[in-house]
Structure formats: C-alpha cells, structure tokens
Design an enzyme around this catalytic site. Structure first.
Site, PDB file in Angstrom:
ATOM      1  N   GLU A 116      25.792  19.293  31.311  1.00 57.84           N
ATOM      2  CA  GLU A 116      26.866  18.332  31.066  1.00 57.84           C
ATOM      3  C   GLU A 116      27.059  17.304  32.193  1.00 57.84           C
ATOM      4  O   GLU A 116      28.127  16.721  32.322  1.00 57.84           O
ATOM      5  CB  GLU A 116      28.190  19.080  30.854  1.00 57.84           C
ATOM      6  CG  GLU A 116      28.184  19.945  29.616  1.00 57.84           C
ATOM      7  CD  GLU A 116      29.591  20.342  29.234  1.00 57.84           C
ATOM      8  OE1 GLU A 116      30.117  19.759  28.276  1.00 57.84           O
ATOM      9  OE2 GLU A 116      30.167  21.221  29.903  1.00 57.84           O
ATOM     10  N   HIS A 175      37.141  22.707  24.158  1.00 57.89           N
ATOM     11  CA  HIS A 175      36.176  22.769  25.252  1.00 57.89           C
ATOM     12  C   HIS A 175      36.830  22.836  26.640  1.00 57.89           C
ATOM     13  O   HIS A 175      36.688  23.833  27.329  1.00 57.89           O
ATOM     14  CB  HIS A 175      35.258  21.538  25.115  1.00 57.89           C
ATOM     15  CG  HIS A 175      34.217  21.399  26.174  1.00 57.89           C
ATOM     16  ND1 HIS A 175      33.278  20.403  26.130  1.00 57.89           N
ATOM     17  CD2 HIS A 175      33.967  22.088  27.313  1.00 57.89           C
ATOM     18  CE1 HIS A 175      32.480  20.504  27.188  1.00 57.89           C
ATOM     19  NE2 HIS A 175      32.888  21.516  27.923  1.00 57.89           N
ATOM     20  N   HIS A 209      34.969  18.703  36.100  1.00 57.11           N
ATOM     21  CA  HIS A 209      35.002  19.120  34.698  1.00 57.11           C
ATOM     22  C   HIS A 209      35.220  20.626  34.661  1.00 57.11           C
ATOM     23  O   HIS A 209      34.507  21.372  35.335  1.00 57.11           O
ATOM     24  CB  HIS A 209      33.689  18.768  34.000  1.00 57.11           C
ATOM     25  CG  HIS A 209      33.542  19.458  32.678  1.00 57.11           C
ATOM     26  ND1 HIS A 209      34.436  19.246  31.641  1.00 57.11           N
ATOM     27  CD2 HIS A 209      32.644  20.372  32.221  1.00 57.11           C
ATOM     28  CE1 HIS A 209      34.084  20.012  30.613  1.00 57.11           C
ATOM     29  NE2 HIS A 209      33.004  20.689  30.946  1.00 57.11           N
ATOM     30  N   HIS A 242      36.846  24.263  32.218  1.00 55.79           N
ATOM     31  CA  HIS A 242      37.243  24.872  30.952  1.00 55.79           C
ATOM     32  C   HIS A 242      38.554  25.636  31.168  1.00 55.79           C
ATOM     33  O   HIS A 242      38.810  26.646  30.527  1.00 55.79           O
ATOM     34  CB  HIS A 242      36.144  25.818  30.447  1.00 55.79           C
ATOM     35  CG  HIS A 242      34.796  25.170  30.343  1.00 55.79           C
ATOM     36  ND1 HIS A 242      33.632  25.868  30.428  1.00 55.79           N
ATOM     37  CD2 HIS A 242      34.443  23.866  30.168  1.00 55.79           C
ATOM     38  CE1 HIS A 242      32.598  25.031  30.316  1.00 55.79           C
ATOM     39  NE2 HIS A 242      33.069  23.811  30.169  1.00 55.79           N
TER      40      HIS A 242
HETATM   41 ZN   LIG Z   1      32.030  22.003  29.692  1.00 59.41          ZN
END
Ligand SMILES: [Zn+2]
Length: 240
Positions: free
Chosen positions: A81, A170, A100, A102
C-alpha cells in the site's frame, strides 16, 4: 553488497524509525500499517521501511522511493500500500509525513454515517474534516487495499485539503508537516474516536470543537509537539 545511501538527513531517518516504534507501542500500528517521510533533501522522493512489522523497524530497513513508489536503488520487498504515501506527496506538496493505520476505534466511523469529529483539543486537527474513501466507487471488485497508483490517487483526491481520511472497511491515513506531527495525529485520531464512541453512550447532544477552536488548537498543539515526541521517543527506544 553495499547498501545505497538514502537521500535524507540522519535526523529524519532517526525520526522515521522512532515513529514506527512509537506507533507500534501505542497499538496504532500492529503488524500492519506504516509511516513515511518526504525526503528533506529531495522533495520528489520519500522514505519508508521495507515490508516489515513497524515494531521491528531499524535504520537498515529504510528504503528510498520515487513518487511513482518505485524503489530508487534498494529492491527489497516494499509495502503493497505504499501508493497511499506517494500519491499524497504528489498532490500535497506541503505534506512531509504520512501515517496509514488500521486503528480499531476509527473503523466504525468509516463504516457508518456518523462523522468522526474533534471532541477534544488533542483531536483538534480533525476540524478540517474526515472524509470517507469508498473504494467501491473506484474499483467494485476490490480487496480493500490501495494496490496501485490509480487507487492511491483516488484516496488523495478524497483526502483533498483535510488532515485525515477514513477508508471504509479498512482504516485511515493522516498527514503532517513532520514525522512527529503525523505520529501525534495518528495516535490522537484513535483516541478521539474512542472518546467520541464513549460520549455517544451519555446524554447528548455531543458538543464538538467549533472550526475556529479546531484551527486555534491545532496551531497550539504544533507549538508543544516537542514534549510528547521526546517522551514517546525515549520510551520507544528504551524498550528496543
Ligand atoms: Zn491498509
């Protein structure tokens, strides 16, 4: 084989390693998620770890990428990603770091109609909005992951001028003008989400920060960022 030298200051690389460890310790990142920094020597490059659990990252794991997310020299396996990072650096020249995650408490806000809003001053940077990225609009046959440049670009478009974008089903992505700021925001996005969920169980309506309070408090937090950063870094490095 001699490792290629990364185009960034040693201080930035130090911050990036510390940021990974800090986010792992705060359980904002587990085995997944990542932090990156735009190079302070070449704005068309960014640095992030090779594909590795954030708690394990050392300086030797850092890799330099161009803004197409291609590694400049080091061909070790990268995060799938990473396009999240490169497309945000492309569309927002002032952004110097991206996280980033979760992060668990944030997930309900990406999956429902309830907006994530700043409930206290530590989450004040959320005043600029928390748009939700719906991957189905870009790719109906998706696996939720930002696997390529078009998906990264679409995510950056949804983020627009905000500090945080939620990703339905996500996680979320936050930006900052330094690694400490992006790390701070990732930690406090999670806390703000937790507190907002708690507040919904009490008698409402919830009084959120106004946009003006959000703006002022974001500037105030920027002025004291050194304090939590020093503490977090010390704790994270002590546990190594
Ligand atoms: Zn992710």
């Amino acid at each position: 084989m001699k490792k290629a030298k990364i185009n960034a200051s040693p201080a930035l690389l130090d911050d990036l390693v510390a940021g990974s460890l800090i986010l792992a310790q705060h359980e904002v990142l587990d085995a997944y998620g990542h932090v990156s920094a735009r190079s302070d020597k070449r704005p068309d490059r960014y640095i992030m770890s090779r594909s590795l659990a954030p708690a394990l990252v050392t300086a030797a794991d850092l890799v330099e990428y161009d803004l197409e997310s291609e590694p400049v020299a080091d061909k070790r396996k990268g995060f799938i990603e990473r396009y999240i990072h490169s497309e945000i650096y492309r569309s927002r020249p002032e952004v110097m770091a991206v996280v980033h995650s979760h992060s668990a408490s944030v997930i309900p806000f990406g999956a429902t109609r309830t907006k994530l809003r700043p409930i206290y001053h530590m989450g004040s940077f959320l005043w600029s909005g928390t748009p939700v990225f719906e991957i189905r609009n870009e790719k109906p046959d998706n696996d939720l992951l930002i696997r390529d440049r078009p998906l990264g670009k679409a995510l950056a478009r949804t983020l627009a001028k905000c500090n945080c974008v939620l990703m339905r089903g996500h996680g979320m992505t936050v930006i900052g003008d330094s690694v400490p700021e992006a790390v701070f925001r990732a930690i406090y996005t999670e806390m703000n989400a937790r507190l907002q969920l708690q507040a919904t169980q009490l008698e409402g309506p919830i009084e959120f920060l106004s946009d003006e309070e959000g703006r002022r408090s974001t500037a105030a937090n920027r002025g004291t960022l050194e304090r939590p950063w020093e503490l977090w870094k010390k704790k994270a490095l002590a546990r190594k």
